[in-house]
Enzyme design. Structure first.
Site, short mmCIF file in Angstrom:
data_model
loop_
_atom_site.label_atom_id
_atom_site.label_comp_id
_atom_site.label_asym_id
_atom_site.label_seq_id
_atom_site.Cartn_x
_atom_site.Cartn_y
_atom_site.Cartn_z
N GLY A 245 0.82 -1.20 0.00
CA GLY A 245 0.00 0.00 0.00
C GLY A 245 0.86 1.26 0.00
N GLY A 250 2.80 2.44 5.34
CA GLY A 250 3.92 1.53 5.59
C GLY A 250 4.78 1.99 6.76
N GLU A 268 5.66 -3.45 0.58
CA GLU A 268 5.69 -3.11 -0.84
C GLU A 268 4.90 -1.82 -0.98
OE1 GLU A 268 4.20 -4.61 -5.24
OE2 GLU A 268 3.44 -5.58 -3.44
#
Length: 349
Positions: A245, A250, A268
């Site tokens: 996302g 993150g 990611e």
């Protein structure tokens, strides 16, 4: 089997029957403890597709407890790799048998092109399971040569309970990319799908049970990031969290992992990817790639080429041809095979 119903006569407004809207915990579909639900919206029309049980911290606790019990006491981590592989291969076959329904769920929930889901993404999901099924019985360590009279070796073991948080742009794809390797290794898991696109994840949980995945090994808890996602990231009994996302989220997940039990983290995250085109490029090919780079999957791709740098010698010609191609790009109902782009997943930017 797939159940698609048409709207008005001659319309392409196909809607699959929604079968699963509750949390999937310990092998059963259950209501959230709070009884709260949230709407999942058809981005084509803005209409409500279904109301989904909303998982919260308390539901995550129950799901993690089920995953922990399945890991510590259940058969999955203790099965021979070949047996885990057999079940994953069976699940891949079941996916192919239900490909139309999985594709239609992502089409109405995410606005994705039905034919791309049916012909590309769903078969890729099945093949992802097959790939990791092939790895399940090939997990081994090494014997090390020592300088003294010792016997040394490494032993690879399943990590434990894994938390997965998936995005809304590729619901089916990301579900299986995260779940398949975890299962092959012998882990158990709790997965929180994006609140915008929970339908295919819940359906996949059902298919996992049909394939023979033991109860508690896969748990799916729809909910929101600040509640269910935060609870999963900071849970003291989760051994690793995997997130795809935004970079902003993150960072929050990494902080939560560090402040709780220093769980392992795989991230990611999004980017701002440049496409660089030089004077000697094939203009037709370059404009085609530039258009696909930003409009493929409605531009909802973490590596979408959202910046284009064109050398001065071909800039004017490139711009002209790119505009021509963009004007010919067909936007419409994702069930129409002539359409190249469906609606964005949501109106909010």
């Amino acid at each position: 089997m797939t159940s698609l119903t048409n709207g008005d006569a001659g319309s392409l407004n196909k809607v699959p029957t929604i079968k699963f809207t509750k949390l999937f915990i310990n092998g059963d579909f259950v209501d959230s403890l709070s009884g709260k639900t949230f709407e999942t919206i058809d981005p084509r029309t803005g209409d409500v597709i279904a109301r989904i049980s909303e998982g919260d911290k308390e539901d995550i606790d129950i799901a993690v407890k089920a995953a922990r019990h399945a890991f510590d006491n259940g058969p999955w981590p203790r099965l021979p790799g070949s047996e885990r592989a057999r079940i994953l291969l069976k699940w891949a076959e079941i996916i192919e048998e239900n490909a139309e329904e999985l594709a239609a769920l992502d089409a109405i929930d995410a606005g994705k092109l039905y034919h791309m889901c049916r012909n590309v993404e769903v078969p890729a999901a099945a093949n992802t399971l097959r790939y990791y099924a092939g790895a399940a019985d090939k997990i081994h360590g090494e014997v090390l040569k020592m300088s003294r009279e010792f016997h040394a070796y490494t032993l690879l073991e399943p990590l434990g309970v894994v938390g997965h948080i998936t995005p809304w742009n590729f619901p089916n794809t990301m579900f299986y990319i995260k779940v398949a390797p975890s299962l092959a290794a012998g882990c158990t898991m709790v997965l929180k799908p994006a609140e915008q696109t929970p339908l295919s994840a819940l359906f996949s949980a059902h298919l996992a049970k049909l394939a023979g995945i033991p109860d508690g090994v896969i748990n799916v808890v729809p909910g929101f990031g600040p509640t269910a996602g935060a609870a999963l990231s900071s849970h003291m009994d989760v051994d690793k969290v995997s997130f795809t996302g935004s970079t902003q989220t993150g960072r929050v997940i990494m902080q939560a992992a560090a402040k709780s039990n220093l769980k392992q983290v795989s991230l990611e995250l999004g980017g701002k990817s440049p496409l660089i085109i030089f004077d000697d490029a094939d203009i037709d090919k370059a404009t085609e790639l530039a258009l696909l780079g930003i409009l493929y999957n409605k531009g909802e791709v973490c590596v979408a080429s959202s910046r284009v740098f064109v050398q001065e010698g071909i800039y004017d010609e490139f711009e002209k041809k790119l505009v021509e191609k963009a004007k010919a790009w067909v936007v419409g109902d994702p069930f129409d095979p002539k359409v190249q782009q469906g609606p964005q997943v949501r109106k909010i930017g």
